[in-house]
Design a protein around this motif. Structure first.
Motif, PDB file in Angstrom:
ATOM      1  N   GLY A 107       0.855  -1.215  -0.103  1.00 30.53           N
ATOM      2  CA  GLY A 107       0.069   0.069   0.001  1.00 30.53           C
ATOM      3  C   GLY A 107       0.894   1.158  -0.065  1.00 30.53           C
ATOM      4  N   HIS A 108       0.267   2.393  -0.061  1.00 26.73           N
ATOM      5  CA  HIS A 108       1.137   3.757   0.263  1.00 26.73           C
ATOM      6  C   HIS A 108       0.053   4.601   1.126  1.00 26.73           C
ATOM      7  CE1 HIS A 108      -0.553   6.086  -3.188  1.00 26.73           C
ATOM      8  NE2 HIS A 108      -0.438   5.151  -3.822  1.00 26.73           N
ATOM      9  N   LEU A 109       1.081   5.247   2.024  1.00 21.82           N
ATOM     10  CA  LEU A 109       0.258   6.468   2.809  1.00 21.82           C
ATOM     11  C   LEU A 109       0.019   7.600   2.388  1.00 21.82           C
ATOM     12  CD1 LEU A 109       2.971   5.504   5.799  1.00 21.82           C
ATOM     13  CD2 LEU A 109       0.501   4.723   5.625  1.00 21.82           C
ATOM     14  N   ALA A 136      -9.104   6.628  -3.545  1.00 23.39           N
ATOM     15  CA  ALA A 136      -8.989   5.466  -4.412  1.00 23.39           C
ATOM     16  C   ALA A 136      -7.328   5.259  -4.580  1.00 23.39           C
ATOM     17  CB  ALA A 136      -9.535   5.756  -5.826  1.00 23.39           C
ATOM     18  N   ASP A 137      -6.632   6.515  -4.516  1.00 19.44           N
ATOM     19  CA  ASP A 137      -5.095   6.183  -4.815  1.00 19.44           C
ATOM     20  C   ASP A 137      -4.303   6.844  -3.563  1.00 19.44           C
ATOM     21  OD1 ASP A 137      -2.829   5.908  -5.714  1.00 19.44           O
ATOM     22  OD2 ASP A 137      -2.777   7.578  -7.090  1.00 19.44           O
ATOM     23  N   MET A 138      -4.278   5.888  -2.515  1.00 18.38           N
ATOM     24  CA  MET A 138      -4.786   4.610  -2.406  1.00 18.38           C
ATOM     25  C   MET A 138      -5.237   4.204  -1.085  1.00 18.38           C
ATOM     26  SD  MET A 138      -1.506   2.059  -2.741  1.00 18.38           S
ATOM     27  CE  MET A 138      -2.693   0.556  -1.951  1.00 18.38           C
ATOM     28  N   PHE A 198      -2.125  -2.997  -3.950  1.00 17.54           N
ATOM     29  CA  PHE A 198      -3.403  -2.545  -3.943  1.00 17.54           C
ATOM     30  C   PHE A 198      -3.988  -1.328  -4.499  1.00 17.54           C
ATOM     31  CE2 PHE A 198      -5.600  -6.192  -1.728  1.00 17.54           C
ATOM     32  CZ  PHE A 198      -4.600  -6.745  -1.522  1.00 17.54           C
ATOM     33  N   GLU A 199      -3.081  -0.611  -5.343  1.00 20.01           N
ATOM     34  CA  GLU A 199      -3.275   0.498  -6.260  1.00 20.01           C
ATOM     35  C   GLU A 199      -4.687   0.432  -6.656  1.00 20.01           C
ATOM     36  OE1 GLU A 199      -2.131   3.383  -6.356  1.00 20.01           O
ATOM     37  OE2 GLU A 199       0.203   3.202  -6.187  1.00 20.01           O
ATOM     38  N   ASN A 200      -5.182   1.517  -7.138  1.00 20.55           N
ATOM     39  CA  ASN A 200      -6.474   1.337  -7.775  1.00 20.55           C
ATOM     40  C   ASN A 200      -6.628   1.320  -9.261  1.00 20.55           C
ATOM     41  OD1 ASN A 200      -4.892   3.756  -8.031  1.00 20.55           O
ATOM     42  ND2 ASN A 200      -6.697   4.729  -8.838  1.00 20.55           N
TER      43      ASN A 200
HETATM   44 ZN   LIG Z   1      -1.181   5.081  -5.779  1.00 22.83          ZN
END
Ligand SMILES: [Zn+2]
Length: 431
Positions: A107-109, A136-138, A198-200
């Motif tokens: 994921g990314h914060l 959504a991103d993300m 789990f990117e959009n």
């Molecule tokens: Zn992203």
């Protein structure tokens, strides 16, 4: 008659879907439905924290909000400080020592919306749609990771699994050098057999990414002999820097354009007698007169390639085109540190098939691969050299990411978590 047939068809397909999932899997999907309200609340909470990449305190605050959630699931969680690469840092949650394959969830914060942006808040548009920076991103994808793990726990399946979760703090604007900013991710990829991003994706739940093109920047620098324009083409003066730069670009265009799934784009050109170039701000100045042969030209651009093999081949071709300089000119090309490609391997295709099967068994339809021309580089690409299988785009459906109109489909929080939960469960139990 037609309607009746259709209704029977619908009943049969939902019966088939029910029959296709096991009791454990039904426990997980029920858990996800029952906890949808809490999932949306947590999403709202983290969307309302500004975490533009350069807002380090905000990125850390999103991590601090999520860390207790992972701890409650029995993970060892740390926040790896990012000062060495001038970013906030990354959340790393580890559950090791179990059985089955080693799985990395990514994921990314951070978001592209810094504190100066006018776009700062979660806002419900209707029952199933919300707008918000990074929804959504993300941030939605991060919630889907959590829901997936919680569902596995509810079914008693999480405790003996091998899972790393890495949520980077700088996906949208990576810290440099990449060797430091991507180290946590790469270390977990080296440990893992399988990576799931789990990117959009392209915003469509019917697709996922089995490949992403890598990208690398380049700078072409050309020197020529300055002189009065009337002397251009003479033996001593030659062609000048601007003719040489245009020769190089034109030859790139003619000789590299036929490469499958490759793009290369010059984004900026500066040329003349004296030029300045500021790489940080991507800007520059030029001074030159019509009656003077240009002394300097600078061109910057990118390359997007489907594999490391293609990138290597293209770099070599570019080098050889560049070295073939016009009279009395000299060109050099340099390549920046880049994002690797996620090549469409057989392993990635097999993983997508498993995911698609899980989706079909849930009655959610098949999932097909995104055209890599429509998929930019992402964190998952850094795992590609180290894992057997990887796919991305398992996050929240939505639209208009990176704009103030970014929306997320709240129903997809549940449907995407169900698909991922079944995939993880089946990866664990079917091996
Ligand atoms: Zn992203």
């Amino acid at each position: 008659m037609k309607l009746q047939t259709l209704l029977i068809g619908v009943c049969l397909s939902s019966l088939n879907a029910m029959a296709a999932i096991s009791n454990k899997e039904a426990t997980m999907t029920a858990f996800i439905d029952e906890n949808q309200t809490q999932a949306v609340q947590l999403l709202e909470e983290i969307v309302n924290i500004n975490s533009g990449t350069m807002n380090f305190a905000g990125v850390k605050q999103v991590a601090d909000t999520l860390i207790p959630q992972f701890e409650a699931l029995g993970f060892d969680v740390s926040f790896e400080d990012g000062s060495a690469f001038d970013r906030a840092g990354h959340l790393v949650a580890i559950k090791a020592g179990g059985t089955g394959p080693r799985i990395l969830l990514i994921g990314h914060l951070d978001t592209v919306f810094e504190p100066e942006s006018t776009f700062q808040h979660f806002e419900k548009i209707d029952d199933h749609t919300a707008r918000g920076p990074g929804i959504a991103d993300m941030k939605g994808g991060n919630i889907i990771i959590l829901q997936t793990l919680k569902a596995l726990q509810a079914a008693g399946e999480l405790k003996d699994m091998n899972v790393h979760v890495v949520m980077t703090g700088d996906e949208e604007l990576s810290g440099r050098p990449l060797s430091l900013s991507k180290k946590a991710l790469i270390d977990s990829a080296k440990w893992a057999d399988i990576a799931l991003g789990f990117e959009n994706g392209d915003g469509n739940p019917k697709t996922a990414n089995i490949s992403r093109r890598g990208s690398v920047g380049w700078t072409l620098t050309v020197k020529g002999v300055p002189s009065h324009s009337s002397r251009v083409f003479s033996d001593k003066v030659g062609a000048g820097a601007i003719y040489e730069a245009s020769r190089v670009l034109n030859t790139f265009y003619n000789e590299l354009r036929s490469e499958d799934l490759l793009t290369f784009n010059p984004g900026k050109i500066i040329g003349g007698t004296t030029v300045t170039h500021d790489q940080t701000s991507n800007s520059g100045t030029a001074f030159g007169k019509s009656n003077v042969v240009a002394e300097t030209a600078i061109v910057t651009g990118d390359i997007r390639a489907i594999s490391e093999t293609q990138l290597k081949r293209v770099k070599q071709k570019m080098q050889s085109i560049v070295s073939d300089s016009l009279p009395q000119t000299h060109s050099t090309i340099t390549f920046a540190e880049g994002y690797p490609a996620l090549a469409p391997t057989d392993g990635n295709k097999a993983l997508l098939n498993l995911y698609s099967k899980a989706s079909e068994d849930l009655g959610l339809g098949a999932v097909v691969a995104v055209n890599p021309l429509n998929a930019g580089a992402a964190d998952v690409s850094f795992t590609s050299a180290h894992v057997d299988m990887a796919i991305d785009g398992l996050g929240m459906s939505g639209a208009d990411a990176h704009t103030v109109n970014e929306v997320g489909n709240l129903r997809s929080l549940a449907s995407q978590a169900k698909r991922a939960a079944l995939l993880l469960y089946r990866l664990k139990t079917q091996e």
